[in-house]
Design a protein around this motif. Structure first.
Motif, PDB file in Angstrom:
ATOM      1  N   ASN A  64      14.897  35.439  37.382  1.00  0.00           N
ATOM      2  CA  ASN A  64      16.147  36.158  37.194  1.00  0.00           C
ATOM      3  C   ASN A  64      16.239  37.186  38.315  1.00  0.00           C
ATOM      4  O   ASN A  64      15.477  38.144  38.350  1.00  0.00           O
ATOM      5  N   TYR A  65      17.173  36.999  39.225  1.00  0.00           N
ATOM      6  CA  TYR A  65      17.279  37.861  40.393  1.00  0.00           C
ATOM      7  C   TYR A  65      18.435  38.850  40.290  1.00  0.00           C
ATOM      8  O   TYR A  65      18.775  39.521  41.246  1.00  0.00           O
ATOM      9  N   GLY A  66      19.088  38.907  39.119  1.00  0.00           N
ATOM     10  CA  GLY A  66      20.189  39.849  38.932  1.00  0.00           C
ATOM     11  C   GLY A  66      21.394  39.440  39.757  1.00  0.00           C
ATOM     12  O   GLY A  66      21.609  38.260  40.047  1.00  0.00           O
ATOM     13  N   LEU A  67      22.182  40.405  40.146  1.00  0.00           N
ATOM     14  CA  LEU A  67      23.355  40.130  40.975  1.00  0.00           C
ATOM     15  C   LEU A  67      22.899  39.842  42.394  1.00  0.00           C
ATOM     16  O   LEU A  67      22.190  40.639  43.005  1.00  0.00           O
ATOM     17  N   VAL A  68      23.301  38.715  42.910  1.00  0.00           N
ATOM     18  CA  VAL A  68      22.897  38.295  44.242  1.00  0.00           C
ATOM     19  C   VAL A  68      24.127  38.313  45.156  1.00  0.00           C
ATOM     20  O   VAL A  68      25.133  37.691  44.845  1.00  0.00           O
ATOM     21  N   PRO A  69      24.082  39.045  46.255  1.00  0.00           N
ATOM     22  CA  PRO A  69      25.224  39.039  47.171  1.00  0.00           C
ATOM     23  C   PRO A  69      25.400  37.656  47.793  1.00  0.00           C
ATOM     24  O   PRO A  69      24.426  36.938  48.021  1.00  0.00           O
ATOM     25  N   ILE A  70      26.648  37.279  48.040  1.00  0.00           N
ATOM     26  CA  ILE A  70      26.937  35.988  48.659  1.00  0.00           C
ATOM     27  C   ILE A  70      27.786  36.195  49.908  1.00  0.00           C
ATOM     28  O   ILE A  70      28.440  37.228  50.054  1.00  0.00           O
ATOM     29  N   SER A  71      27.770  35.217  50.788  1.00  0.00           N
ATOM     30  CA  SER A  71      28.629  35.226  51.975  1.00  0.00           C
ATOM     31  C   SER A  71      29.741  34.210  51.745  1.00  0.00           C
ATOM     32  O   SER A  71      29.486  33.007  51.672  1.00  0.00           O
ATOM     33  N   VAL A  72      30.961  34.699  51.608  1.00  0.00           N
ATOM     34  CA  VAL A  72      32.107  33.830  51.344  1.00  0.00           C
ATOM     35  C   VAL A  72      32.565  33.189  52.644  1.00  0.00           C
ATOM     36  O   VAL A  72      32.803  33.860  53.641  1.00  0.00           O
ATOM     37  N   LEU A  73      32.674  31.848  52.616  1.00  0.00           N
ATOM     38  CA  LEU A  73      33.193  31.102  53.765  1.00  0.00           C
ATOM     39  C   LEU A  73      34.709  31.137  53.794  1.00  0.00           C
ATOM     40  O   LEU A  73      35.328  31.187  54.840  1.00  0.00           O
ATOM     41  N   GLY A  74      35.314  31.048  52.628  1.00  0.00           N
ATOM     42  CA  GLY A  74      36.765  31.035  52.523  1.00  0.00           C
ATOM     43  C   GLY A  74      37.180  30.671  51.117  1.00  0.00           C
ATOM     44  O   GLY A  74      36.343  30.426  50.253  1.00  0.00           O
ATOM     45  N   PHE A  75      38.470  30.625  50.897  1.00  0.00           N
ATOM     46  CA  PHE A  75      38.994  30.259  49.585  1.00  0.00           C
ATOM     47  C   PHE A  75      40.367  29.632  49.761  1.00  0.00           C
ATOM     48  O   PHE A  75      41.015  29.800  50.790  1.00  0.00           O
ATOM     49  N   PHE A  76      40.784  28.898  48.747  1.00  0.00           N
ATOM     50  CA  PHE A  76      42.140  28.361  48.730  1.00  0.00           C
ATOM     51  C   PHE A  76      42.625  28.305  47.293  1.00  0.00           C
ATOM     52  O   PHE A  76      41.835  28.248  46.350  1.00  0.00           O
ATOM     53  N   SER A  77      43.939  28.365  47.127  1.00  0.00           N
ATOM     54  CA  SER A  77      44.501  28.371  45.783  1.00  0.00           C
ATOM     55  C   SER A  77      44.741  26.955  45.285  1.00  0.00           C
ATOM     56  O   SER A  77      44.933  26.024  46.072  1.00  0.00           O
ATOM     57  N   VAL A  78      44.677  26.799  43.972  1.00  0.00           N
ATOM     58  CA  VAL A  78      44.986  25.542  43.308  1.00  0.00           C
ATOM     59  C   VAL A  78      45.976  25.856  42.192  1.00  0.00           C
ATOM     60  O   VAL A  78      45.971  26.963  41.643  1.00  0.00           O
ATOM     61  N   THR A  79      46.828  24.895  41.866  1.00  0.00           N
ATOM     62  CA  THR A  79      47.843  25.093  40.849  1.00  0.00           C
ATOM     63  C   THR A  79      47.433  24.431  39.540  1.00  0.00           C
ATOM     64  O   THR A  79      46.531  23.586  39.512  1.00  0.00           O
ATOM     65  N   ASN A  80      48.104  24.808  38.481  1.00  0.00           N
ATOM     66  CA  ASN A  80      47.848  24.220  37.173  1.00  0.00           C
ATOM     67  C   ASN A  80      48.119  22.714  37.238  1.00  0.00           C
ATOM     68  O   ASN A  80      49.191  22.294  37.656  1.00  0.00           O
ATOM     69  N   GLY A  81      47.125  21.902  36.893  1.00  0.00           N
ATOM     70  CA  GLY A  81      47.263  20.448  36.917  1.00  0.00           C
ATOM     71  C   GLY A  81      46.952  19.792  38.254  1.00  0.00           C
ATOM     72  O   GLY A  81      46.950  18.572  38.364  1.00  0.00           O
ATOM     73  N   GLN A  82      46.669  20.561  39.300  1.00  0.00           N
ATOM     74  CA  GLN A  82      46.395  19.991  40.627  1.00  0.00           C
ATOM     75  C   GLN A  82      45.115  19.179  40.605  1.00  0.00           C
ATOM     76  O   GLN A  82      44.072  19.656  40.165  1.00  0.00           O
ATOM     77  N   GLN A  83      45.189  17.925  41.088  1.00  0.00           N
ATOM     78  CA  GLN A  83      44.030  17.037  41.111  1.00  0.00           C
ATOM     79  C   GLN A  83      43.787  16.413  42.483  1.00  0.00           C
ATOM     80  O   GLN A  83      43.163  15.374  42.588  1.00  0.00           O
ATOM     81  N   SER A  84      44.274  17.056  43.525  1.00  0.00           N
ATOM     82  CA  SER A  84      43.993  16.582  44.886  1.00  0.00           C
ATOM     83  C   SER A  84      44.013  17.777  45.825  1.00  0.00           C
ATOM     84  O   SER A  84      44.605  18.808  45.524  1.00  0.00           O
ATOM     85  N   GLY A  85      43.346  17.610  46.943  1.00  0.00           N
ATOM     86  CA  GLY A  85      43.305  18.652  47.952  1.00  0.00           C
ATOM     87  C   GLY A  85      41.969  18.652  48.662  1.00  0.00           C
ATOM     88  O   GLY A  85      41.020  17.993  48.229  1.00  0.00           O
ATOM     89  N   SER A  86      41.912  19.378  49.763  1.00  0.00           N
ATOM     90  CA  SER A  86      40.664  19.451  50.518  1.00  0.00           C
ATOM     91  C   SER A  86      40.678  20.665  51.435  1.00  0.00           C
ATOM     92  O   SER A  86      41.732  21.230  51.719  1.00  0.00           O
ATOM     93  N   ALA A  87      39.506  21.044  51.892  1.00  0.00           N
ATOM     94  CA  ALA A  87      39.332  22.125  52.856  1.00  0.00           C
ATOM     95  C   ALA A  87      38.022  21.881  53.578  1.00  0.00           C
ATOM     96  O   ALA A  87      37.121  21.232  53.044  1.00  0.00           O
ATOM     97  N   SER A  88      37.916  22.391  54.791  1.00  0.00           N
ATOM     98  CA  SER A  88      36.684  22.248  55.577  1.00  0.00           C
ATOM     99  C   SER A  88      36.276  23.590  56.150  1.00  0.00           C
ATOM    100  O   SER A  88      37.122  24.394  56.548  1.00  0.00           O
ATOM    101  N   TYR A  89      34.974  23.798  56.193  1.00  0.00           N
ATOM    102  CA  TYR A  89      34.406  25.035  56.722  1.00  0.00           C
ATOM    103  C   TYR A  89      33.226  24.697  57.620  1.00  0.00           C
ATOM    104  O   TYR A  89      32.563  23.677  57.441  1.00  0.00           O
ATOM    105  N   THR A  90      32.932  25.575  58.578  1.00  0.00           N
ATOM    106  CA  THR A  90      31.783  25.405  59.459  1.00  0.00           C
ATOM    107  C   THR A  90      30.575  26.091  58.828  1.00  0.00           C
ATOM    108  O   THR A  90      30.640  27.276  58.498  1.00  0.00           O
TER     109      THR A  90
END
Length: 103
Positions: free
Chosen positions: A16-42
């Motif tokens: 148990n390491y408690g709260l662990v900081p993370i490095s966010v690559l990015g984010f994107f929004s999704v809608t209610n019922g959305q079942q397709s989509g994609s994103a790419s990150y380096t």
């Protein structure tokens, strides 16, 4: 007074390491019922990508989506409303947050 918990694996090692900081690559929004989509990150060498789905709406749906990760690519696909296998989530409005984890 401070409170907390400690957990151990089968070998008695603390895991148990408690709260662990993370490095966010990015984010994107999704809608209610959305079942397709994609994103790419380096991805930097020595890291893998993981995701979190965060809801931004109180509306509920029985529709589900599968979120796959391959290298730096995130893809969303449709699944049945009764599919509760790994990497499936409720298809609610919100955000998919991609972050780094050491490999």
């Amino acid at each position: 007074m401070a409170w907390g918990i400690q957990t151990w694996d089968a070998n008695g090692n603390k895991n148990n390491y408690g709260l662990v900081p993370i490095s966010v690559l990015g984010f994107f929004s999704v809608t209610n019922g959305q079942q397709s989509g994609s994103a790419s990150y380096t991805l930097p060498s020595g890291f893998v990508m993981e995701i979190l789905q965060v809801s931004s709406d109180a509306a509920y749906t029985t529709t589900r989506r599968k979120i796959n990760i391959s290298g730096g690519a995130v893809s969303i696909s449709s699944v049945s409303d009764t599919d509760f296998s790994a990497n499936t989530y409720p298809a609610v409005a919100g955000f998919i947050i991609a972050y780094l984890r050491a490999a």
